[in-house]
Every structure is written in C-alpha cells, then in structure tokens.
Design a protein around this motif. Structure first.
Motif, mmCIF file in Angstrom:
data_model
loop_
_atom_site.group_PDB
_atom_site.id
_atom_site.type_symbol
_atom_site.label_atom_id
_atom_site.label_comp_id
_atom_site.label_asym_id
_atom_site.label_seq_id
_atom_site.Cartn_x
_atom_site.Cartn_y
_atom_site.Cartn_z
ATOM 1 N N GLN A 1 26.798 14.531 -74.782
ATOM 2 C CA GLN A 1 26.941 13.678 -75.950
ATOM 3 C C GLN A 1 27.528 12.327 -75.550
ATOM 4 N N ILE A 2 26.905 11.238 -76.016
ATOM 5 C CA ILE A 2 27.451 9.896 -75.814
ATOM 6 C C ILE A 2 28.134 9.479 -77.106
ATOM 7 N N GLU A 3 29.435 9.180 -77.019
ATOM 8 C CA GLU A 3 30.222 8.834 -78.189
ATOM 9 C C GLU A 3 30.712 7.394 -78.115
ATOM 10 N N GLU A 4 31.024 6.859 -79.279
ATOM 11 C CA GLU A 4 31.672 5.561 -79.404
ATOM 12 C C GLU A 4 32.910 5.767 -80.258
ATOM 13 N N ASP A 5 34.067 5.625 -79.643
ATOM 14 C CA ASP A 5 35.345 5.837 -80.329
ATOM 15 C C ASP A 5 35.435 7.199 -80.986
ATOM 16 N N GLY A 6 34.989 8.231 -80.262
ATOM 17 C CA GLY A 6 35.208 9.600 -80.686
ATOM 18 C C GLY A 6 34.167 10.194 -81.599
ATOM 19 N N LEU A 7 33.119 9.440 -81.960
ATOM 20 C CA LEU A 7 32.033 9.968 -82.789
ATOM 21 C C LEU A 7 30.700 9.676 -82.102
ATOM 22 N N PRO A 8 29.726 10.581 -82.240
ATOM 23 C CA PRO A 8 28.460 10.405 -81.526
ATOM 24 C C PRO A 8 27.673 9.195 -82.020
ATOM 25 N N VAL A 9 26.986 8.522 -81.096
ATOM 26 C CA VAL A 9 26.114 7.418 -81.464
ATOM 27 C C VAL A 9 24.958 7.949 -82.306
ATOM 28 N N LEU A 10 24.325 9.021 -81.831
ATOM 29 C CA LEU A 10 23.330 9.782 -82.574
ATOM 30 C C LEU A 10 23.703 11.254 -82.450
ATOM 31 N N GLU A 11 23.403 12.032 -83.439
ATOM 32 C CA GLU A 11 23.740 13.453 -83.375
ATOM 33 C C GLU A 11 23.025 14.140 -82.214
ATOM 34 N N PHE A 12 21.836 13.664 -81.891
ATOM 35 C CA PHE A 12 21.045 14.248 -80.804
ATOM 36 C C PHE A 12 20.721 13.153 -79.788
ATOM 37 N N GLN B 1 37.958 1.288 -71.954
ATOM 38 C CA GLN B 1 37.785 2.315 -70.947
ATOM 39 C C GLN B 1 36.731 3.311 -71.403
ATOM 40 N N ILE B 2 36.218 4.057 -70.449
ATOM 41 C CA ILE B 2 35.261 5.122 -70.714
ATOM 42 C C ILE B 2 35.863 6.428 -70.239
ATOM 43 N N GLU B 3 35.952 7.404 -71.133
ATOM 44 C CA GLU B 3 36.451 8.729 -70.783
ATOM 45 C C GLU B 3 35.284 9.707 -70.699
ATOM 46 N N ALA B 4 35.353 10.625 -69.756
ATOM 47 C CA ALA B 4 34.307 11.632 -69.582
ATOM 48 C C ALA B 4 34.939 12.988 -69.372
ATOM 49 N N ILE B 5 34.449 13.985 -70.100
ATOM 50 C CA ILE B 5 34.834 15.373 -69.864
ATOM 51 C C ILE B 5 33.568 16.151 -69.551
ATOM 52 N N ARG B 6 33.626 16.934 -68.496
ATOM 53 C CA ARG B 6 32.468 17.721 -68.066
ATOM 54 C C ARG B 6 32.749 19.197 -68.330
ATOM 55 N N GLY B 7 31.829 19.831 -69.053
ATOM 56 C CA GLY B 7 32.004 21.248 -69.353
ATOM 57 C C GLY B 7 33.242 21.473 -70.190
ATOM 58 N N PHE C 1 34.747 20.658 -79.276
ATOM 59 C CA PHE C 1 35.267 19.503 -79.998
ATOM 60 C C PHE C 1 34.212 18.437 -80.271
ATOM 61 N N ALA C 2 32.954 18.741 -79.947
ATOM 62 C CA ALA C 2 31.849 17.842 -80.287
ATOM 63 C C ALA C 2 30.573 18.663 -80.381
ATOM 64 N N SER C 3 29.739 18.361 -81.365
ATOM 65 C CA SER C 3 28.475 19.081 -81.493
ATOM 66 C C SER C 3 27.488 18.645 -80.419
ATOM 67 N N ASN C 4 26.623 19.579 -80.038
ATOM 68 C CA ASN C 4 25.529 19.299 -79.105
ATOM 69 C C ASN C 4 26.018 18.727 -77.779
ATOM 70 N N SER C 5 27.117 19.275 -77.259
ATOM 71 C CA SER C 5 27.702 18.731 -76.033
ATOM 72 C C SER C 5 28.157 19.828 -75.070
ATOM 73 N N PRO C 6 27.350 20.857 -74.821
ATOM 74 C CA PRO C 6 27.822 21.913 -73.930
ATOM 75 C C PRO C 6 28.012 21.449 -72.491
ATOM 76 N N GLY C 7 27.340 20.365 -72.112
ATOM 77 C CA GLY C 7 27.507 19.845 -70.757
ATOM 78 C C GLY C 7 28.697 18.931 -70.615
ATOM 79 N N GLY C 8 29.001 18.170 -71.665
ATOM 80 C CA GLY C 8 30.116 17.246 -71.592
ATOM 81 C C GLY C 8 29.992 16.127 -72.598
ATOM 82 N N VAL C 9 30.987 15.254 -72.595
ATOM 83 C CA VAL C 9 31.064 14.138 -73.534
ATOM 84 C C VAL C 9 31.430 12.875 -72.763
ATOM 85 N N ILE C 10 30.718 11.785 -73.063
ATOM 86 C CA ILE C 10 31.064 10.455 -72.577
ATOM 87 C C ILE C 10 31.510 9.637 -73.776
ATOM 88 N N ASN C 11 32.701 9.062 -73.726
ATOM 89 C CA ASN C 11 33.281 8.367 -74.871
ATOM 90 C C ASN C 11 33.649 6.941 -74.486
#
Length: 834
Positions: A121-132, A152-158, A164-174
């Motif tokens: 999931q690619i997020e902007e300030d903690g919310l997804p840019v698009l749901e998918f 800054q850009i934060e990334a969590i993998r797995g 804590f985010a939908s459609n993000s089983p691989g990770g989140v880029i914020n």
C-alpha cells in the motif's frame, strides 16, 4: 556478486548528514505520532516509527522491519520518479522504467504478475492514495508526487502492516508531509544539462501563533524529459497546504492538495536479441537507442477512436499519464479519559487518463504479413516530412527494416474518487510491572473505479529522436489496408474484435475494525493485532467475453468521405445496452503476532508471524472469479488473495553504525491478469530470503545501503501447470543499494549504486535478463550560508539494463521488445533556504 559490494550492502535508514545552514533542516526532524510535534532540538537517536503499528515507538522496541528515507538524503539520490526513490529501501523491488509513474512494486518476493503495487500500500500521511494499488493502467503512484512537501518516507515490510492498513499484506510505504513545526522554507530551480527539463520547487512553514502553524509547498515543471520523443511531455505541478492547531494533549490539522500534472508513459521498445537463452546479448537497432528513444513521436499526435459512449473522439497523445487530484482532509489527536484518540479523514476527487503507444508485434519490412499487404504489398509514409512517399525498399527502412504493429491505448479515469477514514483509540496500562498498550480502531473506505479503455491499431516506422511517422499499407492489387496510418479504429487485426475495449463503473465499500495488544515488561515486548475487512462491491461492466457481451465491429466514417475504408470497417463499439452486473460481498481476517527482546541498549532480536490478505479489485472482474450473469462470486474466497509470512532477525544501533538483518518466508496466492500477455493466472507462490540493512559513519565519510536475497518459486498454477516449480519472471536472487558519501562544511559528494542480478524474462524460465548496476552521482556545493548548488547524474555510466522483455526465448529473427533503464541524464539545481 563481488564480495566487497556484499559487505557494503547496507540500508538507507540510520544517518542523515546535515548540510550547512538550513538546507536540510527538516532532515533531522524526528518521527512521532504527530510528525509535526517534535522539536527541532531533538536528536535522530530518539526517533519513533509510526507507520503500520499501533503506537509510535523506538524501532528497537518493535518486532517489525522498518526503514526511513529523509528529505536530505532523498535529494541526493538523483531519482527521476517515486519508484526510483523507493528502490533505495531494502526488500522493495521496483520496475521504474515506465516514466514518472505507473511503475511496478513488490516486497520480499511477493508476486509481481501485473503492474502497480498489488500487495503493497502506498499512503500519503497515513491514508492510502487509492484503496487498490494495482488498478488496471492506473497505479497509485500516478496520483502522488514526491516534492519539498515531504519530510520523510516511512516503510514497513510485512509484520503488522496488514493489521493497520487494508490491502497491505506485503507492507506500507507512507509519504509524510511537513507541518510547519520547523519555521522557514526553501526555493529551488533545476534544469537538465543534457535533456529538456525545467522545474521549480518551493515550501514554507511558519508558526502563526504559539499554538497555530502552517506549511505550504509545491512544484511546477515542464520539458520533453529523459527520452527523445519530439514534444513537451512533462507539464504541470502540485500545491499542498496544511494548518495545525496545537492544544494540551493533542492537535487538529486541516490539509488540502491540488495536483494537475502530466508525463509520458514509456512502454517496451524494439530490442535486438541474439545469443542463447542462458547468455543472450541485447542491443539497440540502427537509428533507435533503447535507453533514449521511445515509440512516442511528434508525428503521432492524435488517437482517433470511439469514446465510451461510442461517439467519434480524438485524443492528444501528449496527454500521456495525466493526473487530476483535488483532496481535503482532517487529522486530529487528543486525550480522552486516559485514551489517545487519533482521527484521519480524507476526501479525494481523482480523475485523469493514461495514453501509451504500445507494441503489439514487430515485423521485418522484408517479409510483410498479410495485415500489412503481404507478398507484393507496399508501404508508404502516412504523415511526417515524407507523407505520401512510397518506401522503395522496406527491408532497409531506417537502416533497421522494422515496422511496428502498434496499439495506441487510451484509458480514461472518469472517476477514481476515494473517501477514507481511520479512527483509533490507544491506551497504555500499568500491569504487573510492565506496560500493556491496547488499541481499537475502525477503518472506512469508499473507492470508485469508473474507467473506459479505448484502443486503435496503427503501423509505424522504428526511428528514434521523436521523428517516427505512421505508415500506410497496400496489398499487391493496390488496395489500401490502412487509413492515415490506422490499420483499425479498434483492436481487430488478430481476429479477436475489441476483446480489450472495456468500460466499467464499480464502487467498493470497505469497513475494517481492528485492534491490538502489546505487553512490554523489562526488555521483552510481546504483541498481536487483528483486522476484519468487510467489502461490498457493486457496479456494472461493459465489454469482453467475460462481461456484458462481446465487443463487436461497427464501421464508422471517421474522415467523412462517404466511404467506409478497410480500417474504418474495423471499428469497435461497446455493447452499451448489455451491461454485466457486479454484485458481491467479501470478508477476511488478517492477524499478526510477534515478540521483541531488547538484549541490550543497542541490540534487539525479534520474530513475527503474520497472515494478511488483499482484496481483488478490477482485475478479477475480467476473470472467471466473477459471474457474468449475476455478478456474484463463483466460489468462496475468490475475492481476495492471502499472504502468510514468518520473519525474524536482529537490530543493532550504535552512535556511528546500524545493522539490521531480517530473514523471511512468505506463501502467497494470486488471482490476476498477467501484464503484457493478458493471461489469467491462479497461482500459489513461495519466497524466502533475507534483508540486510546498515549504515556506518566515521568523520565526514558515511555509507548507507541495503541488500535483499530472495529465492522464489511458483508452487502451483491451476491454469498453466507447466510453470510449476519455476522462478517467477523478473525475480532476481539479489537486489542491492549502496550510497557512500563524503561531506564537509563546503560540499558533499557521493554515489548511489542500485543493482540487480539476472532474472527470467517469463515464467517459462527460458530467456534470461542479465543483471545490471546503475550508478548515480551527486555533488552539493555550499558557497555561502543557505545557498546550495547541486549537480546530479542519473545512470552516470549509461548502463544498458532491462526490467522487462516480452519474449520467452531468443527470437529467430533477433527482433524483440522490452523496457530498458533510461540512459544518462545530468541535472543542475540552485537552492536557497530561508
């Protein structure tokens, strides 16, 4: 791989080396639950990571794999797109040769069968840019830009990302915006020295009172870009604004964004392929450089077709990828009866389009196929400086003798409007000598996907420099097979009329309650989280065999000459009176549990097990997963794919060094439409490997980087069992990034190495794509306080490398096509901080 490169493979997370004056003031801003609440006097060592976790905490106290890229370091990378920024995060693989956006992203060997970011999931300030993140032809990164607004850009993998985010089983880029907590700003102008590029960036933050602050920033740019296409392809900009009211125990923030920007989409280009499958040789054809040229051209400036209402329409090819975003939002945090309440809301009005000139096939002018006249047929120029001239010897055309059978593809994003809201409550309890952190929240999202796909079929020459012209074809009897270079005003030449002309308008309603527990006692933290996603999908679909009836031919007189030409007879029309319904519900549970042991102040070990899922978006609408009769699911579970992950490792942090090592094992299911081939896939994958990330600093010298090893396998393919046991296409064993730099008060100089080992072009594991390393270089010079001059070279040594090759074996005639890394580009910038 060279052992010295292996030893230097360390991650871009730990140290930000401040520039003189205020040039990178925001670079030292620590992370916190409110990215703007920390004071400028705090140190990097006190950073708190907040993305994809219940509550911000020191990474050494969290059983997750995280990374951070800060503004000052990103500036040096020479990135020409967001994908080129994110490729510097360990574990993340990006295929970034498509241009500014619409790139492909994946994490830890999770499958990348198609475009976008399906499992990330690619997020902007903690919310997804698009749901998918992998909507057909319209990936999330089209609608977000990196500029001076990003602190800054934060990334969590797995890990806990899927909780804590939908459609993000691989990770989140914020991408986290600045909020005016550090007063001042900057303005910078940049230009390409060996390519056409002009850009201005600015940002400014200030305190309006003791409790009120604001930040504003944006950019505007224009130019042809890094490839020679013959017209101004980059044009537009962005403006973002936020204002924050601080009060005892919290804050309230209002924010807004306006984005109107277009850029070209680079797709596969002709490539000469010789040698063997195991040891192929890739090269450019005469008068066409795969690193600098494109099938886009100043002579190919209009796409003529029927629109979504079956009316005649003409679209300018310079539109490229055009993003239109207007969004407003609210973010707040406050304390209530011992609980910390956090609320994030955003409404985004999103529309735009993408347009690309895509190879359907390539043929030699020495052997014209029947569609181009066959034996005895002739070719002539349809436009350009030689319009009307018959090509005497197609076999020697432009020194390469190649003709492109092309698809001009326009996808209208009529609406990708998105409303998202995340409300959570967190409380820390004193229990048994330790601290128990409890979190409960609910996420709500409304995502519209209203798009129309439009195709036309043309013939064109293979010529670089943005000078290629369209070609007309006639058979041996002199009968015209084309009109003004168009072989069809649709996709008809293969005997599959209009199979990809589609229109659909579908709404996705997602509700996801979630919660977590984390108990921290002494050096040990144990925690778990769970999320329950509930989705309702409603809409209608037009076109293709799988939805609303087959698209048929409907001749139309585009040039109004009273005669239906052969090309006009091959015109598509959508079956607007026969929509297929989309009407299904789904639900799934994601969970994660982990343990972290702080062995000593600088050292921690952790382990985590997670199971998450990713709901299918528009791609499953064109598969057998959804009934074309009533729009329901044909089987339980067909609406989502699952990812299970086991990971563990250690983290070490000293004043001048960090070292993080994480091993991982992931099992994945994937229902998809494969990019390039259009084939439906239903597969199980397994991937295991390790990430190494670290940094080291001594005096003025520092080095950061990352290394990821991945072994991936297609465990089963229900539709094509011949690939069982094979390595997924494009999956290398190693990807790596290394950034050494030397900094003094006057200047900073360094290099950024980004590399990959070899991989297979297709899942059949025949033809290989060689590994390559791109070297970027940067030089920052600070002659006086607050002024910085910068030179930046992307692909300094003009390396030839490929992210994608369409062929599965070396072609007998040596003619193939693929997406290559952009050639060398050098830019200069002048920045003033105030």
């Amino acid at each position: 791989m060279n052992k010295h490169l292996f030893l230097l493979a360390v991650a871009p997370i730990a140290f930000s080396v401040p520039a003189a004056g205020k040039t990178v003031a925001a670079d030292s801003t620590p992370m916190s639950a409110d990215p703007g609440e920390a004071g400028a006097d705090q140190k990097v060592e006190r950073e708190v990571f907040t993305t994809g976790v219940a509550k911000g905490r020191d990474p050494l106290d969290s059983a997750t794999s995280t990374s951070v890229l800060k503004e000052g370091e990103i500036e040096k990378l020479g990135a020409r797109s967001l994908a080129e920024v994110l490729r510097n995060i360990p574990g993340i693989r990006t295929e970034s040769s498509t241009g500014e956006s619409n790139s492909n992203y994946t994490i830890r060997g999770l499958p990348l069968a198609s475009g976008g970011s399906k499992f990330m999931q690619i997020e902007e300030d903690g919310l997804p840019v698009l749901e998918f993140g992998d909507i057909f032809n319209l990936a999330s990164d089209i609608f977000i830009r990196y500029d001076f607004n990003v602190g800054q850009i934060e990334a969590i993998r797995g890990g806990s990302a899927s909780s804590f985010a939908s459609n993000s089983p691989g990770g989140v880029i914020n991408l986290i915006s600045k909020t005016g907590d550090v007063e001042g700003g900057a303005i910078a102008v940049s230009t390409g020295l060996d390519y056409d590029h002009k850009r201005i960036d600015f940002d400014y933050g200030m305190k309006l009172s003791d409790t009120l602050r604001m930040h504003i920033g944006g950019f505007y740019r224009s130019g042809e870009g890094p490839r020679d296409i013959g017209f101004n392809a980059f044009k537009g900009g962005q403006l973002k604004f936020n204002v924050t009211k601080d009060f005892a125990g919290g804050y309230v923030r209002l924010h807004a964004k306006w984005l109107d920007d277009r850029s070209p989409q680079y797709v596969p280009v002709p490539v000469r392929i010789t040698g063997t499958n195991d040891n192929p040789e890739y090269a450019s054809f005469a008068n066409f450089d795969v690193r600098r040229d494109s099938m886009l051209s100043s002579n190919i400036n209009t796409l003529v077709t029927r629109d979504g209402a079956n009316n005649p329409a003409a679209y300018n090819t310079s539109e490229g990828m055009h993003a239109l975003v207007k969004s407003v939002g609210l973010e707040s945090q406050f304390d209530l009866a011992g609980w910390t309440i956090t609320e994030r809301f955003r409404y985004s009005d999103i529309s735009g389009s993408t347009l690309r000139n895509q190879i359907y096939s390539l043929f030699s002018g020495a052997a014209l196929p029947a569609s181009a006249g066959g034996a005895g047929g002739t070719l002539s120029y349809a436009n350009g400086p030689n319009a009307g001239t018959v090509i005497a010897n197609p076999a020697t055309l432009n020194g390469n003798g190649i003709v492109g059978n092309m698809l001009l593809v326009r996808v209208n994003a009529n609406s990708l409007d998105n409303v998202s809201n995340d409300l959570r409550a967190t409380r820390v309890w004193e229990v048994g000598g330790g601290k128990l952190t409890t979190t409960a929240g609910v996420y709500k999202s409304l995502q519209t996907i209203d798009t129309t796909w439009l195709y036309t079929n043309t013939f064109q020459e293979v010529l670089g420099g943005g000078r290629a012209a369209l070609l007309n074809a006639s058979n041996a009897l002199g009968t015209a097979l084309t009109q003004d270079g168009y072989a069809a005003f649709g996709l008809n030449v293969t005997g599959a009329p209009g199979v990809y002309r589609r229109a659909y308008d579908v709404d996705y309603n997602v509700t996801a309650p979630y919660g977590s527990l984390n108990f921290h006692v002494g050096p040990v933290a144990i925690g778990g989280s769970v999320r329950y996603d509930i989705g309702k999908v409603r809409g209608r679909l037009f076109g293709s065999d799988l939805g609303g009836g087959r698209v048929g031919t409907s001749p139309f007189d585009f040039n109004n000459d009273g005669v239906i030409s052969a090309a006009e007879g091959r015109t598509d029309a959508l079956p607007l009176t026969r929509p297929a319904p989309v009407n299904y519900d789904y639900d799934y549970v994601s969970y994660s549990t982990g343990i972290n042991w702080r062995l000593a102040e600088p050292l921690a070990v952790f382990a985590r097990y997670s199971k998450g899922a990713r709901a299918g978006a528009d791609k499953i609408l064109f598969t057998s997963s959804v009934s074309t009769t009533d729009g329901t699911l044909v089987e339980p579970g067909a609406a989502y794919d699952t990812v299970t992950q086991l990971e563990g490792g250690f983290k070490y942090r000293a004043p001048n060094a960090t070292l993080n090592v994480t091993g991982f094992l992931a099992d994945t299911t994937d229902r998809n439409i494969q990019g390039g081939t259009g084939l439906q896939i239903l597969r199980d994958y397994r991937a295991y490997g390790a990430e190494v990330e670290a940094s080291y600093r001594t005096g003025p010298f520092s080095v950061t980087g990352g290394l990821t090893y991945t072994s991936a396998e297609i465990r089963s393919d229900n539709l094509n069992p011949a690939v069982n046991g094979n390595t997924p296409r494009h999956q290398p064993d190693f990807i790596y990034q290394v950034t050494p730099q030397y900094q003094s008060e006057l200047a900073t100089v360094g290099f950024n190495f980004v590399g990959t080992t070899s991989s297979y072009a297709q899942d059949t594991n025949g033809l290989k794509m060689p590994g390559f390393t791109v070297v970027n270089a940067f030089l920052q010079f600070r002659p006086v306080d607050r002024v910085q001059l910068m030179l930046n070279a992307n692909n300094l040594f003009d390396t030839l490398g490929f992210y994608d090759i369409a062929q599965s074996a070396v072609p007998a005639n040596g003619i193939g096509w693929g997406r290559a890394v952009n050639g060398r580009t050098v830019s200069a910038s002048l920045r003033f901080d105030f």
